[in-house]
Write an enzyme that holds these catalytic residues in place. Sequence first.
Site, short mmCIF file in Angstrom:
data_model
loop_
_atom_site.label_atom_id
_atom_site.label_comp_id
_atom_site.label_asym_id
_atom_site.label_seq_id
_atom_site.Cartn_x
_atom_site.Cartn_y
_atom_site.Cartn_z
CG LEU A 11 -2.05 -0.99 1.28
CD1 LEU A 11 -2.82 -0.85 2.58
CD2 LEU A 11 -2.99 -0.82 0.08
CB SER A 12 1.61 3.76 -2.45
OG SER A 12 0.39 4.01 -3.16
N GLY A 13 -0.75 4.35 -0.05
CA GLY A 13 -1.62 5.44 0.37
C GLY A 13 -2.33 6.09 -0.80
N GLY A 14 -2.11 5.55 -2.01
CA GLY A 14 -2.76 6.08 -3.21
C GLY A 14 -3.95 5.23 -3.63
CB VAL A 15 -6.66 5.94 -6.06
CG1 VAL A 15 -5.93 6.17 -7.39
CG2 VAL A 15 -8.05 5.39 -6.31
CB SER A 51 -1.73 0.35 -3.55
OG SER A 51 -1.81 1.56 -2.82
CG MET A 76 7.08 -1.54 1.38
SD MET A 76 7.48 -2.10 -0.32
CE MET A 76 5.87 -1.92 -1.10
CB CYS A 89 12.57 1.41 -6.72
SG CYS A 89 11.46 1.50 -5.32
CB CYS A 130 11.08 4.94 -7.10
SG CYS A 130 10.31 3.55 -6.27
#
Length: 462
Positions: free
Chosen positions: A90-94, A96, A115, A180, A277
């Site tokens: 999860l990146s905190g974006g839509v 993921s 991460m 990355c 990244c």
Amino acid sequence: MKRAAFGIVRVSRSERIVSKNTFHLCSLVSPPTQTHKRLYHTDPPSSKGDTLHSDETTKHPLYSPLFIKSESNEYPFIPEGRGIPITVGLSGGVDSSVSAFLLKKRGYDVTGVYMKNWDELDELGVCTGEQDWIDAQKVCSKLGIKCKQVDFVKEYWHNVFQRFLEDYRNGRTPNPDVFCNREIKFKEFMNYAMERTGAQYIATGHYARTNFNGESVQLLRGFDSSRDQSYFLSFTPWTAFSRTLFPVGSLSKNQVRQIALDEGIHVAQKKGSTGICFIGERNIQKFLSEYIELQKGKFVDINTWEVLGEHEGLCYYTVGQNAAIGGMKEKMYVCKKDIKEGIVYVCNGLKNPALFCDTCIVDEPNWIVDGLPQTLNDENFEYSYQIRHLQEPGVCKVTKLSPHSETDNRLVVQFNKPQRGVAAGQILVLYHKDVVLCGAIISEPGPSYQEQKRALPDDVHF
């Protein structure tokens, strides 16, 4: 051809309209364990597209159904999970967040992991990662899934960022996102997910797809060509994709945002991440100056050898970009760099022959196949290629630089049309239709059209 319920469905690309009640491309490749076989309502198809008989499945260590009709009509482009543990990055974006939602909806036991790979604040003193972590936690709470944070700062610094800096010091044009993915998301994160969360698979929000072919897995472009991220996955070992799902790879960005809106996921309209990244958008000159001793030098016109001015650091420039030299009547573009002398050579005009070449040498090829492809022995086989993300694909031929060497993996790439702005350090990705075949690093651009004393074709475009 379309078959009845619980069978395989083959449809044309134009028919693949995604909704909760349509068939669509699946992005799972699964080892043939008894647990995973229960995912399927029909025998998995062979690489030829035929349905395998039940006694044939044991011959195939990996397989994936392309189209599935399941007991549930909701989001059938992802096979039913039936409790299989999976960990989503999860990146905190839509992207993921919707990936986690889709997997939860399809019955997987989902764990979300954020991460942390970078420690410092941006130029305004704001730690954007803090808000992303808050968003990731809020999404997990909304979906009712477990949420964890893992620290890969040390691994990112040593395995990605130091290479990024070294490339810049050597005057190359690096792409840290590619490494990355290889070193962090599909190595450190994958190992963490399997060993620490008990996951059998990982998932990410990349716009890419996977497919089984014979006894290996294929990486495919994302269905939405305007969002395709297969380019950035081209250096990941092919074996990693056998344990990876890309839930949004068969969707468009608009469809992903609409799902988030429909389900009340608060990051539905959150701006996507850009820049380096995990580091984000930065003033690249200021950022690099904190880590690299600048190599100042001169701008030299490659046609007249006239010194046009001084630059602040050779590492700031890449072939093809506007040199932005003050006091010039016309724009000058970077066409070559001399690392030893600190010279940035420039030329006038977007279509100057000094900016174009039709060959390059690439190194460190990562073939996303099990062994070298037979096409490498066919000098007439035509690949499609990209040297930039979302670039319009070109056509090329590829041969080994040293055909009789077992240790020299370098390749010679011959473009069918002149290519503008080929720079050492860039990633060149080879495709065959939608299938990603190989990622490699451009080590040496071929001689420019100016050096070859050749005129550019009238129809050259870029």
